[in-house]
Design a protein around this motif. Structure first.
Motif, short mmCIF file in Angstrom:
data_model
loop_
_atom_site.label_atom_id
_atom_site.label_comp_id
_atom_site.label_asym_id
_atom_site.label_seq_id
_atom_site.Cartn_x
_atom_site.Cartn_y
_atom_site.Cartn_z
N TYR A 60 20.33 66.31 74.49
CA TYR A 60 20.10 64.87 74.44
C TYR A 60 20.99 64.17 75.46
O TYR A 60 22.19 64.40 75.53
N LEU A 61 20.35 63.29 76.23
CA LEU A 61 21.07 62.51 77.24
C LEU A 61 20.82 61.03 77.03
O LEU A 61 19.75 60.62 76.55
N THR A 62 21.80 60.23 77.43
CA THR A 62 21.68 58.77 77.31
C THR A 62 20.90 58.22 78.50
O THR A 62 21.23 58.51 79.66
N VAL A 63 19.87 57.44 78.21
CA VAL A 63 19.03 56.86 79.26
C VAL A 63 19.61 55.52 79.69
O VAL A 63 19.71 54.58 78.89
N GLN A 64 20.00 55.43 80.97
CA GLN A 64 20.60 54.19 81.48
C GLN A 64 19.56 53.11 81.80
O GLN A 64 19.89 51.92 81.84
N GLY A 65 18.33 53.52 82.03
CA GLY A 65 17.29 52.56 82.40
C GLY A 65 16.19 53.28 83.18
O GLY A 65 16.11 54.51 83.17
N SER A 66 15.35 52.51 83.87
CA SER A 66 14.20 53.07 84.58
C SER A 66 14.18 52.61 86.03
O SER A 66 14.64 51.52 86.37
N LEU A 67 13.64 53.47 86.88
CA LEU A 67 13.45 53.16 88.30
C LEU A 67 12.03 53.50 88.70
O LEU A 67 11.50 54.57 88.35
N PHE A 68 11.42 52.60 89.47
CA PHE A 68 10.09 52.84 90.01
C PHE A 68 10.20 52.95 91.53
O PHE A 68 11.21 52.57 92.14
N ALA A 69 9.15 53.49 92.15
CA ALA A 69 9.13 53.56 93.62
C ALA A 69 9.34 52.17 94.20
O ALA A 69 8.69 51.21 93.80
N GLY A 70 10.27 52.07 95.11
CA GLY A 70 10.59 50.79 95.73
C GLY A 70 11.78 50.08 95.12
O GLY A 70 12.29 49.12 95.70
N ASP A 71 12.24 50.52 93.92
CA ASP A 71 13.41 49.91 93.29
C ASP A 71 14.70 50.37 93.98
O ASP A 71 14.79 51.50 94.46
#
Length: 402
Positions: A72-83
């Motif tokens: 289990y890992l902590t998710v810091q957030g999300s990134l999309f192409a171009g971010d």
């Protein structure tokens, strides 16, 4: 008479290779030839990016992961192409959800594809271990900075234009094209759209030649018809001399009473390079120079003129642009269909080249027959005094097909 290879060599000696260049927008550069070698100004990609939808991780954090006992890992957030990934700091025990093409935050060294997780949004269960670099595109994966992209004198195809765009380039320096004038001679020629008078035929050959010239990237400066009048012929040469590199004529080059081109060229102090080549059809083929321009005088019969054109033009174009992609390709292939009795001169026939071999194009093979060239894509060579038989290995000459 001289051999074909001698004729080609002589014509090449008097056509100076192109050194003049121009800059073009990349979307106008298809089919053109690069003036210089091109080195990549940037890396492509110029950042580390994800190869698929998943989670950017430290590979070391996943070593013990199994479907039965996920990590289990902590998710810091999300990134999309171009971010911009700068807002995330890679730390052991953490991950960032990332989509294909997204920039990976500095420090993470692998991507777990989302199918091997529970798709968690705050905490994610990693069900398979990954290795360093897995699903991870490094900087310069496609193109390294300074990498040779195109050598000088490279022909630009569709994909080439895309590569130029991927480097952020908007223009490229290319060689200026071969400038060609086309001149059909003969009192018997009428233009399509005109009413035929007694004894007339429509001019057809230069229409086909113009398309070959344009398809190969050459510039058609003029396409004219001239009667059997040496004075008009000379006037046309003088009018366009400064605008062309090569002049191609059809007709008026044999030994008839109205075959005026050899005499007209001599009258203006042109220099004959050769006249009559040991080949059929198109034996009267002639080449000359005048005011540092090469004049190719082809036979007037449609098929004969096309044979002359293909056997001379493509080697000259390859020489002029310094790129052998433009040259005729010679191949040894089996003869699948057709035969031919021995001829006293080296003979060239219409052919249909296939992956399995070549077929002699059906229909008339007289030099005046034009229509069945539509179904031909090569010339078949028949050596002098030799028959062609089914199953025999023959030499074919194929010009560039696009």
């Amino acid at each position: 008479m001289i051999e074909l290879e001698q004729a080609v060599a002589l014509a090449k000696q008097h056509l100076t290779p192109q050194t003049k260049t121009e800059r073009l927008p990349i979307e106008e550069a298809f089919g053109r030839v690069t003036a210089h070698e091109l080195l990549a100004p940037i890396a492509v990609p110029n950042f580390e990016r994800s190869g698929m939808d998943g989670y950017a991780v430290f590979a070391e954090d996943t070593l013990a992961a199994t479907p039965e006992r996920p990590v289990y890992l902590t998710v810091q957030g999300s990134l999309f192409a171009g971010d911009d990934p700068a807002g995330f700091q890679a730390k052991p025990g953490t991950t960032v959800r990332i989509m294909t093409g997204g920039a990976i935050p500095k420090g993470y060294n692998a991507v777990v594809k989302q199918e091997l997780t529970d798709y968690g949004e705050k905490t994610v269960a990693i069900q398979r271990a990954v290795t360093v670099g897995q699903n991870f595109a490094p900087i310069g994966e496609d193109i390294r900075p300074g990498q040779m992209i195109f050598p000088a004198h490279s022909r630009l195809n569709c994909e080439s234009i895309g590569v130029l765009a991927s480097l952020g380039l908007t223009e490229i320096e290319v060689l200026r094209p071969l400038r060609v004038g086309l001149l059909a001679t003969g009192n018997e020629l009428a233009q399509p759209g005109q009413a035929l008078q007694a004894g007339q035929i429509y001019n057809s050959t230069t229409f086909a030649l113009a398309q070959y010239l344009r398809q190969s990237g050459s510039q058609v400066v003029f396409r004219l018809t001239c009667p059997d009048d040496p004075n008009q012929f000379v006037q046309i040469l003088q009018q366009y001399a400064d605008q062309v590199d090569l002049i191609i004529t059809t007709g008026g080059v044999s030994v008839g009473q109205r075959d005026f081109i050899p005499g007209a060229i001599r009258a203006i102090s042109g220099t004959e390079l050769f006249h009559f080549v040991q080949m059929k059809p198109g034996t009267p083929l002639m080449a000359a120079t005048w005011q540092h321009k090469v004049i190719l005088a082809l036979s007037g019969n449609p098929f004969a003129s096309m044979v002359n054109f293909h056997l001379l033009y493509w080697p000259l174009l390859a020489h002029f642009l310094g790129n052998q992609q433009f040259n005729l390709q010679q191949r040894q292939v089996p003869l699948l269909v057709g035969d031919s009795k021995p001829r006293h001169l080296r003979n060239f026939m219409r052919g249909q080249l296939t992956p399995a071999g070549v077929k002699i194009t059906p229909g008339g093979h007289h030099s005046s027959v034009f229509h069945n060239l539509v179904d031909s894509n090569c010339l078949i060579e028949q050596p002098r005094n030799q028959a062609l038989a089914l199953g025999q290995t023959v030499t074919v000459y194929q010009w560039p097909q696009s």
